[in-house]
Design a protein around this motif. Structure first.
Motif, short mmCIF file in Angstrom:
data_model
loop_
_atom_site.label_atom_id
_atom_site.label_comp_id
_atom_site.label_asym_id
_atom_site.label_seq_id
_atom_site.Cartn_x
_atom_site.Cartn_y
_atom_site.Cartn_z
N LEU A 1 -27.97 -55.00 -61.92
CA LEU A 1 -28.21 -53.63 -61.50
C LEU A 1 -29.47 -53.06 -62.12
O LEU A 1 -30.10 -52.15 -61.56
N ARG A 2 -29.86 -53.57 -63.29
CA ARG A 2 -31.05 -53.07 -63.96
C ARG A 2 -32.33 -53.80 -63.55
O ARG A 2 -33.41 -53.47 -64.04
N ARG A 3 -32.21 -54.76 -62.69
CA ARG A 3 -33.38 -55.55 -62.33
C ARG A 3 -34.31 -54.76 -61.40
O ARG A 3 -33.85 -54.00 -60.54
N ASP A 4 -35.61 -54.95 -61.59
CA ASP A 4 -36.62 -54.32 -60.75
C ASP A 4 -36.99 -55.27 -59.61
O ASP A 4 -37.74 -56.22 -59.79
N ALA B 1 -31.05 -55.09 -45.83
CA ALA B 1 -29.91 -55.29 -44.92
C ALA B 1 -28.62 -54.70 -45.48
O ALA B 1 -27.85 -54.06 -44.77
N VAL B 2 -28.38 -54.88 -46.79
CA VAL B 2 -27.11 -54.45 -47.38
C VAL B 2 -27.21 -53.04 -47.96
O VAL B 2 -26.25 -52.26 -47.92
N ARG B 3 -28.37 -52.72 -48.57
CA ARG B 3 -28.65 -51.39 -49.11
C ARG B 3 -27.74 -51.00 -50.27
O ARG B 3 -27.44 -49.83 -50.48
N SER B 4 -27.29 -51.99 -51.05
CA SER B 4 -26.46 -51.70 -52.23
C SER B 4 -26.46 -52.92 -53.14
O SER B 4 -25.77 -53.90 -52.86
N PRO B 5 -27.22 -52.87 -54.26
CA PRO B 5 -27.20 -54.01 -55.20
C PRO B 5 -25.81 -54.30 -55.74
O PRO B 5 -25.45 -55.46 -55.95
N GLY C 1 -37.33 -66.14 -52.09
CA GLY C 1 -38.03 -64.87 -51.98
C GLY C 1 -37.42 -63.92 -50.97
O GLY C 1 -38.14 -63.21 -50.25
N THR C 2 -36.10 -63.88 -50.89
CA THR C 2 -35.42 -63.10 -49.85
C THR C 2 -34.69 -61.88 -50.40
O THR C 2 -33.89 -61.27 -49.68
N TRP C 3 -34.95 -61.52 -51.67
CA TRP C 3 -34.23 -60.37 -52.23
C TRP C 3 -34.53 -59.09 -51.44
O TRP C 3 -33.62 -58.29 -51.17
N ARG C 4 -35.78 -58.83 -51.07
CA ARG C 4 -36.11 -57.59 -50.37
C ARG C 4 -35.42 -57.51 -49.02
O ARG C 4 -34.91 -56.45 -48.61
N HIS C 5 -35.39 -58.62 -48.32
CA HIS C 5 -34.71 -58.63 -47.02
C HIS C 5 -33.21 -58.35 -47.18
O HIS C 5 -32.62 -57.60 -46.40
N LEU C 6 -32.61 -58.93 -48.22
CA LEU C 6 -31.18 -58.74 -48.45
C LEU C 6 -30.88 -57.30 -48.84
O LEU C 6 -29.89 -56.71 -48.39
N LEU C 7 -31.74 -56.72 -49.67
CA LEU C 7 -31.52 -55.34 -50.10
C LEU C 7 -31.69 -54.37 -48.92
O LEU C 7 -30.94 -53.38 -48.82
N ALA D 1 -27.68 -40.84 -42.26
CA ALA D 1 -28.21 -41.74 -43.28
C ALA D 1 -27.61 -43.13 -43.10
O ALA D 1 -26.44 -43.29 -42.73
N ALA D 2 -28.42 -44.15 -43.37
CA ALA D 2 -27.94 -45.53 -43.23
C ALA D 2 -26.91 -45.84 -44.31
O ALA D 2 -27.13 -45.55 -45.49
N ARG D 3 -25.80 -46.38 -43.90
CA ARG D 3 -24.73 -46.68 -44.84
C ARG D 3 -24.86 -48.13 -45.33
O ARG D 3 -25.28 -49.01 -44.59
N PRO D 4 -24.48 -48.37 -46.58
CA PRO D 4 -24.49 -49.75 -47.09
C PRO D 4 -23.48 -50.62 -46.34
O PRO D 4 -22.46 -50.14 -45.83
N VAL D 5 -23.80 -51.88 -46.26
CA VAL D 5 -22.89 -52.83 -45.62
C VAL D 5 -21.63 -52.97 -46.48
O VAL D 5 -21.70 -53.01 -47.71
N SER D 6 -20.48 -53.03 -45.86
CA SER D 6 -19.22 -53.14 -46.61
C SER D 6 -19.13 -54.47 -47.35
O SER D 6 -19.79 -55.46 -46.98
N VAL D 7 -18.31 -54.47 -48.40
CA VAL D 7 -18.14 -55.70 -49.20
C VAL D 7 -17.56 -56.84 -48.37
O VAL D 7 -18.02 -57.99 -48.48
N PRO D 8 -16.53 -56.61 -47.53
CA PRO D 8 -16.02 -57.73 -46.72
C PRO D 8 -17.08 -58.37 -45.82
O PRO D 8 -17.15 -59.60 -45.71
N ARG D 9 -17.94 -57.56 -45.21
CA ARG D 9 -18.99 -58.13 -44.36
C ARG D 9 -20.01 -58.90 -45.20
O ARG D 9 -20.45 -59.98 -44.82
N GLY D 10 -20.37 -58.32 -46.35
CA GLY D 10 -21.29 -59.03 -47.23
C GLY D 10 -20.70 -60.31 -47.76
O GLY D 10 -21.39 -61.32 -47.89
N TYR D 11 -19.40 -60.27 -48.04
CA TYR D 11 -18.72 -61.48 -48.54
C TYR D 11 -18.73 -62.58 -47.48
O TYR D 11 -19.02 -63.75 -47.78
#
Length: 452
Positions: A278-281, A116-120, A108-114, A12-22
């Motif tokens: 976190l509750r955003r659609d 890539a990172v896979r963790s809101p 309009g880049t929220w979908r691309h970011l999600l 399974a694809a793992r979410p990107v770590s916080v340090p990399r996202g930072y």
């Protein structure tokens, strides 16, 4: 069958770590031209401003420590700090914190970011940390640049505190550093409000302006004659509470209370922003930011925070008045005058006299005695008396006081001329500023009993 087995065994694809996202979010912020421009301005402009003003005859005397800029390099960063708390820091938090989430809505880049990172949750943490890092860099630039400009233009000289006491350069350096550290708490509070506005309001300009608007409203409230408990319950007071560092003893009460209030604002505002995020659609094709109810809650959050902190602080501080009373004003003025009298005596090479032997006292009235001697106003009139060893006559000097609602006052000399009648005084080394002509002071709003 084999294909299905292979597919089920695929990791399974793992979410990107916080340090990399930072790191990714920090690079995105630093690549924006307006952020680079702000960094350049904050690290260069204060030094040029302080150096230029320190060489001028016209000084910003309406700003705390402004009249001491030609005398010591440590006054410049404090003047810059006063300006930053009123204007610069609220605007900086708006530009950075108020746009860190809204930029994704505009592009309009929220979908691309999600994808890539896979963790809101990790996206929120990375963006919040990146915005905080940039804000800290901007604050550090203001502090370091203004300090460097003052020291280069004037030098490492003693600083006169708000009680008239002369602070050694090392002591002044420590207090200046601590003063800049103290304003980080209200800056974090505004940054939390910025994150909340950026998440809830999306691409709306109001999200970008929310920290500045909240800061402006809170600063206007500080100008009103509010009770002490209400004044300390507003995070904006933390932008001026550092004044208590430059008195002896240090006034830690207002500083600790206002810092705690600011940190409470920062935690609650950031937590609410995190919950809304976190509750955003994110799958909705046209939805921008949170829903209507969440937006309303975000806009009402600052008002709710004010009510919460006022109730808590009022319960801890049973004081309904302004905190400005006749006995406090007289005590603060007499203390500052005694210290500054010794400074003036050194200018004229007179024999040194301790404050205890001077026995300086002050008698103050408000509104020519027709008003109760309490509360802010520019109609305070005080007569300072002192005694010199071996002299039977009692020295007296008159001062007109302008006391603001936060307890700061400006004492303007009104005679005699040989004490406080002129700005420059003639000394053996040439003309020098007269420390008794006009000086700043501060009233302790929380003190209830006279100090021995």
């Amino acid at each position: 069958m084999t294909a299905a087995t292979v597919e089920s065994r695929a990791p399974a694809a793992r979410p990107v770590s916080v340090p990399r996202g930072y790191r990714f979010e920090l690079v995105k912020l630093l690549s924006q031209w307006r952020v680079r421009l702000l960094l350049l301005v904050c690290w260069i402009a204060p030094a040029l401003f302080v150096a230029a003003v320190s060489r001028q005859s016209t000084l910003p005397t309406d700003t705390l420590f402004g009249r001491w800029m030609p005398a010591t390099g440590w006054a410049g960063p404090l003047v810059t700090l006063g300006f930053a708390g009123t204007w610069a820091l609220p605007l900086l938090t708006s530009v950075v914190g108020g746009d860190v989430f809204a930029a994704e809505d505009r592009l309009g880049t929220w979908r691309h970011l999600l994808v890539a990172v896979r963790s809101p949750r990790r996206i929120f943490v990375a963006k919040a940390l990146a915005g905080l890092t940039v804000i800290l860099l901007l604050v550090a630039g203001l502090a370091c640049s203004s300090t460097a400009g003052g020291l280069v233009a004037v030098g490492d000289r003693p600083l006169v505190g708000l009680d008239g006491r002369l602070l050694a350069p090392s002591d002044a350096a420590g207090k200046v550093l601590l003063a800049w550290l103290c304003v980080l708490a209200p800056t974090l509070a505004l940054a939390g409000v910025g994150l909340l506005g950026s998440v809830a309001l999306g691409r709306s300009p109001m999200g970008l302006l929310l920290p500045a608007v909240v800061a402006l409203v809170l600063q206007l409230a500080q100008l009103l004659p509010l009770p002490v408990a209400v004044r300390l319950a507003l995070p904006s007071y933390a932008f001026i509470a550092w004044n208590g560092l430059f008195t002896d003893p240090v006034r830690t009460g207002p500083l600790l209370i206002s810092s705690a209030v600011s940190l409470t604002w920062a935690v609650l505002a950031t937590s609410l922003a995190h919950l809304l995020f976190l509750r955003r659609d994110f799958t909705h094709p046209v939805q921008d930011g949170a829903g209507r109810r969440a937006r309303a809650a975000a806009l009402l959050a600052p008002a709710a925070l004010v009510v919460l902190t006022v109730v808590v602080v009022a319960a801890a501080i049973p004081s309904a008045g302004s905190g400005i009373r006749q006995d406090k004003v007289q005590r603060s003025l007499a203390t500052a005058f005694a210290h500054l009298y010794r400074l003036q005596a050194r200018q004229f090479h007179r024999p040194d006299v301790t404050e205890a032997r001077l026995r300086a006292t002050a008698a103050c009235t408000k509104g020519a005695g027709r008003l109760a001697a309490q509360g802010p106003g520019n109609d305070w009139r005080c007569v300072v008396s002192w005694h010199l060893p071996g002299v039977d006559a009692t020295g007296q000097a008159v001062y007109q006081l302008d006391i603001t609602a936060d307890g700061r006052f400006v004492a303007d000399g009104d005679g005699p001329k040989d004490v406080n009648g002129y700005f420059p005084v003639h000394t053996r080394a040439g003309d020098a500023p007269n420390p008794l002509w006009q000086f700043d002071g501060s009233v302790d709003l929380l003190s209830t009993t006279p100090k021995g």
